[in-house]
Design a protein around this motif. Sequence first.
Motif, PDB file in Angstrom:
ATOM      1  N   SER A 114      13.434   3.265  -8.907  1.00 37.66           N
ATOM      2  CA  SER A 114      14.306   2.964  -7.671  1.00 37.66           C
ATOM      3  C   SER A 114      13.300   2.538  -6.725  1.00 37.66           C
ATOM      4  CB  SER A 114      15.266   4.042  -7.026  1.00 37.66           C
ATOM      5  OG  SER A 114      14.150   4.849  -6.579  1.00 37.66           O
ATOM      6  N   VAL A 115      12.152   3.094  -6.742  1.00 37.58           N
ATOM      7  CA  VAL A 115      10.950   2.671  -5.558  1.00 37.58           C
ATOM      8  C   VAL A 115      10.331   1.510  -6.158  1.00 37.58           C
ATOM      9  CG1 VAL A 115       8.881   3.276  -4.345  1.00 37.58           C
ATOM     10  CG2 VAL A 115      10.738   5.197  -4.644  1.00 37.58           C
ATOM     11  N   ALA A 116       9.996   1.296  -7.338  1.00 35.26           N
ATOM     12  CA  ALA A 116       9.478   0.217  -7.801  1.00 35.26           C
ATOM     13  C   ALA A 116      10.369  -1.132  -7.558  1.00 35.26           C
ATOM     14  CB  ALA A 116       9.122   0.368  -9.459  1.00 35.26           C
ATOM     15  N   ALA A 117      11.578  -0.914  -7.618  1.00 33.49           N
ATOM     16  CA  ALA A 117      12.268  -2.167  -7.335  1.00 33.49           C
ATOM     17  C   ALA A 117      12.463  -2.671  -6.116  1.00 33.49           C
ATOM     18  CB  ALA A 117      13.837  -1.767  -7.747  1.00 33.49           C
ATOM     19  N   LEU A 118      12.154  -1.982  -4.852  1.00 32.99           N
ATOM     20  CA  LEU A 118      12.351  -2.210  -3.566  1.00 32.99           C
ATOM     21  C   LEU A 118      11.230  -3.450  -3.056  1.00 32.99           C
ATOM     22  CD1 LEU A 118      12.538   1.382  -2.072  1.00 32.99           C
ATOM     23  CD2 LEU A 118      14.267  -0.009  -2.358  1.00 32.99           C
ATOM     24  N   ASN A 119      11.816  -4.069  -2.258  1.00 33.60           N
ATOM     25  CA  ASN A 119      11.018  -5.093  -1.565  1.00 33.60           C
ATOM     26  C   ASN A 119      11.163  -5.018   0.027  1.00 33.60           C
ATOM     27  OD1 ASN A 119      13.314  -6.684  -0.805  1.00 33.60           O
ATOM     28  ND2 ASN A 119      13.354  -7.194  -2.943  1.00 33.60           N
ATOM     29  N   ARG A 120      10.379  -5.779   0.716  1.00 37.33           N
ATOM     30  CA  ARG A 120      10.141  -5.676   2.251  1.00 37.33           C
ATOM     31  C   ARG A 120      11.851  -6.171   2.568  1.00 37.33           C
ATOM     32  NH1 ARG A 120       6.526 -10.048   4.180  1.00 37.33           N
ATOM     33  NH2 ARG A 120       6.921  -9.155   6.102  1.00 37.33           N
ATOM     34  N   ASP A 121      12.476  -7.019   2.179  1.00 34.12           N
ATOM     35  CA  ASP A 121      13.654  -7.512   2.475  1.00 34.12           C
ATOM     36  C   ASP A 121      14.632  -6.126   2.449  1.00 34.12           C
ATOM     37  OD1 ASP A 121      13.023 -10.104   3.041  1.00 34.12           O
ATOM     38  OD2 ASP A 121      13.900 -10.775   0.965  1.00 34.12           O
ATOM     39  N   ASP A 122      14.423  -5.366   1.419  1.00 34.27           N
ATOM     40  CA  ASP A 122      15.456  -4.025   1.411  1.00 34.27           C
ATOM     41  C   ASP A 122      15.132  -3.090   2.712  1.00 34.27           C
ATOM     42  OD1 ASP A 122      16.525  -4.584  -1.007  1.00 34.27           O
ATOM     43  OD2 ASP A 122      14.648  -3.847  -2.328  1.00 34.27           O
ATOM     44  N   LEU A 123      13.961  -3.061   3.082  1.00 38.95           N
ATOM     45  CA  LEU A 123      13.625  -2.396   4.193  1.00 38.95           C
ATOM     46  C   LEU A 123      14.090  -2.832   5.532  1.00 38.95           C
ATOM     47  CD1 LEU A 123      11.383  -1.158   2.114  1.00 38.95           C
ATOM     48  CD2 LEU A 123       9.864  -0.886   3.900  1.00 38.95           C
ATOM     49  N   ALA A 124      13.788  -4.345   5.517  1.00 40.55           N
ATOM     50  CA  ALA A 124      14.429  -5.082   6.819  1.00 40.55           C
ATOM     51  C   ALA A 124      15.847  -4.739   6.916  1.00 40.55           C
ATOM     52  CB  ALA A 124      13.981  -6.113   6.967  1.00 40.55           C
ATOM     53  N   ALA A 125      16.560  -4.991   5.724  1.00 37.46           N
ATOM     54  CA  ALA A 125      17.958  -4.712   5.730  1.00 37.46           C
ATOM     55  C   ALA A 125      18.607  -3.407   6.103  1.00 37.46           C
ATOM     56  CB  ALA A 125      18.790  -5.200   4.260  1.00 37.46           C
ATOM     57  N   PHE A 126      17.779  -2.173   5.726  1.00 36.68           N
ATOM     58  CA  PHE A 126      17.992  -0.855   5.801  1.00 36.68           C
ATOM     59  C   PHE A 126      17.729  -0.600   7.255  1.00 36.68           C
ATOM     60  CE2 PHE A 126      17.063   3.642   6.144  1.00 36.68           C
ATOM     61  CZ  PHE A 126      18.104   4.052   5.543  1.00 36.68           C
ATOM     62  N   HIS A 127      16.834  -0.906   7.929  1.00 31.66           N
ATOM     63  CA  HIS A 127      16.359  -0.802   9.365  1.00 31.66           C
ATOM     64  C   HIS A 127      17.635  -1.496  10.230  1.00 31.66           C
ATOM     65  CE1 HIS A 127      14.627  -1.508  13.418  1.00 31.66           C
ATOM     66  NE2 HIS A 127      13.913  -0.509  13.001  1.00 31.66           N
ATOM     67  N   ALA A 128      18.045  -2.888   9.863  1.00 26.90           N
ATOM     68  CA  ALA A 128      19.078  -3.364  10.827  1.00 26.90           C
ATOM     69  C   ALA A 128      20.341  -2.577  10.778  1.00 26.90           C
ATOM     70  CB  ALA A 128      19.257  -4.707  10.248  1.00 26.90           C
ATOM     71  N   ARG A 129      20.763  -1.912   9.673  1.00 34.86           N
ATOM     72  CA  ARG A 129      22.076  -1.464   9.333  1.00 34.86           C
ATOM     73  C   ARG A 129      22.043   0.033   9.984  1.00 34.86           C
ATOM     74  NH1 ARG A 129      24.109   2.212   5.497  1.00 34.86           N
ATOM     75  NH2 ARG A 129      22.293   2.004   4.111  1.00 34.86           N
ATOM     76  N   THR A 130      20.764   0.593  10.054  1.00 32.62           N
ATOM     77  CA  THR A 130      20.825   2.345  10.341  1.00 32.62           C
ATOM     78  C   THR A 130      20.175   2.503  11.646  1.00 32.62           C
ATOM     79  OG1 THR A 130      18.813   2.653   8.865  1.00 32.62           O
ATOM     80  CG2 THR A 130      20.942   2.550   7.990  1.00 32.62           C
ATOM     81  N   ARG A 187       0.815  -1.211  -0.058  1.00 30.71           N
ATOM     82  CA  ARG A 187      -0.108   0.084  -0.096  1.00 30.71           C
ATOM     83  C   ARG A 187       0.749   1.240   0.239  1.00 30.71           C
ATOM     84  NH1 ARG A 187      -2.420   0.257   5.469  1.00 30.71           N
ATOM     85  NH2 ARG A 187      -0.686   1.408   5.699  1.00 30.71           N
ATOM     86  N   GLU A 188       1.781   1.073   0.965  1.00 32.42           N
ATOM     87  CA  GLU A 188       2.599   2.403   0.977  1.00 32.42           C
ATOM     88  C   GLU A 188       3.661   2.624  -0.240  1.00 32.42           C
ATOM     89  OE1 GLU A 188       4.006   5.948   2.492  1.00 32.42           O
ATOM     90  OE2 GLU A 188       2.160   4.371   3.422  1.00 32.42           O
ATOM     91  N   LYS A 189       4.029   1.515  -0.892  1.00 39.51           N
ATOM     92  CA  LYS A 189       4.830   1.601  -2.091  1.00 39.51           C
ATOM     93  C   LYS A 189       4.098   2.202  -3.136  1.00 39.51           C
ATOM     94  CE  LYS A 189       7.508  -1.575  -5.153  1.00 39.51           C
ATOM     95  NZ  LYS A 189       8.217  -2.848  -5.248  1.00 39.51           N
ATOM     96  N   ALA A 190       2.633   1.825  -3.344  1.00 39.87           N
ATOM     97  CA  ALA A 190       1.949   2.268  -4.225  1.00 39.87           C
ATOM     98  C   ALA A 190       1.709   3.740  -4.209  1.00 39.87           C
ATOM     99  CB  ALA A 190       0.680   1.420  -4.387  1.00 39.87           C
ATOM    100  N   ARG A 191       1.375   4.008  -2.997  1.00 38.00           N
ATOM    101  CA  ARG A 191       1.140   5.550  -2.646  1.00 38.00           C
ATOM    102  C   ARG A 191       2.387   6.313  -2.968  1.00 38.00           C
ATOM    103  NH1 ARG A 191       2.379   9.558   0.306  1.00 38.00           N
ATOM    104  NH2 ARG A 191       3.828   8.406   1.371  1.00 38.00           N
ATOM    105  N   THR A 192       3.627   5.816  -2.707  1.00 39.44           N
ATOM    106  CA  THR A 192       4.831   6.428  -3.017  1.00 39.44           C
ATOM    107  C   THR A 192       4.935   6.615  -4.440  1.00 39.44           C
ATOM    108  OG1 THR A 192       5.749   5.906  -0.789  1.00 39.44           O
ATOM    109  CG2 THR A 192       7.268   6.508  -2.701  1.00 39.44           C
ATOM    110  N   LEU A 193       4.714   5.516  -5.271  1.00 35.99           N
ATOM    111  CA  LEU A 193       4.735   5.499  -6.718  1.00 35.99           C
ATOM    112  C   LEU A 193       4.015   6.586  -7.169  1.00 35.99           C
ATOM    113  CD1 LEU A 193       5.462   1.813  -7.478  1.00 35.99           C
ATOM    114  CD2 LEU A 193       7.215   3.700  -7.552  1.00 35.99           C
ATOM    115  N   ALA A 194       2.489   6.520  -6.758  1.00 35.07           N
ATOM    116  CA  ALA A 194       1.621   7.452  -7.441  1.00 35.07           C
ATOM    117  C   ALA A 194       2.085   8.914  -7.221  1.00 35.07           C
ATOM    118  CB  ALA A 194       0.261   7.107  -6.772  1.00 35.07           C
TER     119      ALA A 194
END
Length: 448
Positions: A189-205, A147-154
């Motif tokens: 760039s946003v279209a290519a993101l998946n949930r694993d990218d978010l989890a990895a970013f959270h773990a790192r930062t 949902r949030e990805k679709a909103r961001t893309l729009a």
Amino acid sequence: MMISVSRFGAALALTLFGLCGGAHAGPAIQTWSTPNGARVFYVESHALPLVDVQVDFRAGGAESPAGKTGVAGLTHALLDNGAGDLDEEAIANRIADLGAQMGGSADMDRASITLRTLSSAAERDGAVDLLATVIQHPTFPAASFEREKARTLAGLKESDTQPDAILSRRFAAAVFPGHPYGRLPTVDSVAALNRDDLAAFHARTYTAARAVVSIVGDVSRADAEAMAAKLTADLPRGEAPATSVNTVLPEAQTIRVAHPSAQAHIAIGQPGIRRGDPDFFPLLVGNYVLGGGGFVSRLTKEVREKRGYAYSVFSYFMPQRDVGPFEIGLQTKGSQTDDALQVVNATLAEFLDKGPTGAELQAAKDNLVNGFALRLDSNRKVLEQVAVIGGFGLPLDYLDRFPDKVRAVTAAQVRDAFRRHVSPAHLVTVVVGGDGDKAAAPRAEVAR
């Protein structure tokens, strides 16, 4: 999206004018580190039975890996969409039951999460427990992510048609070539993101070493220590990222982007200063004279009052963790673009050559000093200032010294500081639109 009872977002203005000096002393700031290394900044105030908290992470857009711009914003937006064993609805209901407010914002340097709660122990402890879960244990539910990805893309697709958004993107890329500040999220760039990218970013930062906790309000030092420890206890310690200084200056160029708008949207600028730069105060005072002082600024007098080329014209420095931009901005009819640019450049050149007059200098200092009290007249405003001090490593007595630092600025210091940080040889000019003005000649996109 970060939520509250009213579903608001607490956006922070981190421009040069985020701290305006004055005659009153700043708050007494205490500081320490949590057991796992997060820094804490605390101001005790019992005027109201409230506690305001802000947790900042070095997890802004500049930390996004190459090719994954947008991951920082999506990660931040989904923190409260599911955490621990709570889903989005349960988190919202819990906030409402506690009478708390939760919000936040994310920019290029920081991802911030804010909390306002009653200071009574039951409500405060419940709100802090909930915030700790949201920060430390987000689950990034699949439905919420889509949902949030679709909103961001729009939003991105819509912004790609708007001259202001096009201007921001082209200006950032031209002023910061090869630097993270120049890479903004795109549809691809946003279209290519998946949930694993978010989890990895959270773990790192989202780590203790990257965290700053600011607490202001009706709470004792001992309770503030317990709150900060709770908010960071389950974060990995991590490592603080290295501090970098951008030394790349773009070559002067003019970029024109075709758009059917009648108004030409214009930005002129270059890399300016970073937080803590010793030229901050001369540039603050001088910029008030040049374009930061509204209707009393030189740019307004020359561009608007004398010639009527624009309703509004402004300039600002935005100090960031690395060197942030200096920018002059305006809109004008397409047929007047070149004339308006000539006036802006001439006004800037004269200011670089001669600096402010004595009367202009005194008026700027008076305005900045007299506005001090309005910047610290609530716990929330104090919290914002304390978070800036803690997050960017400014001295703890920064607010105390601000008025005297402003008063001490001389015309020669303004002129010299501007010459060090603003050079026509590195000014980038971006013009978007104006093609809809029938008096303007049609033009294709060019760069020169």
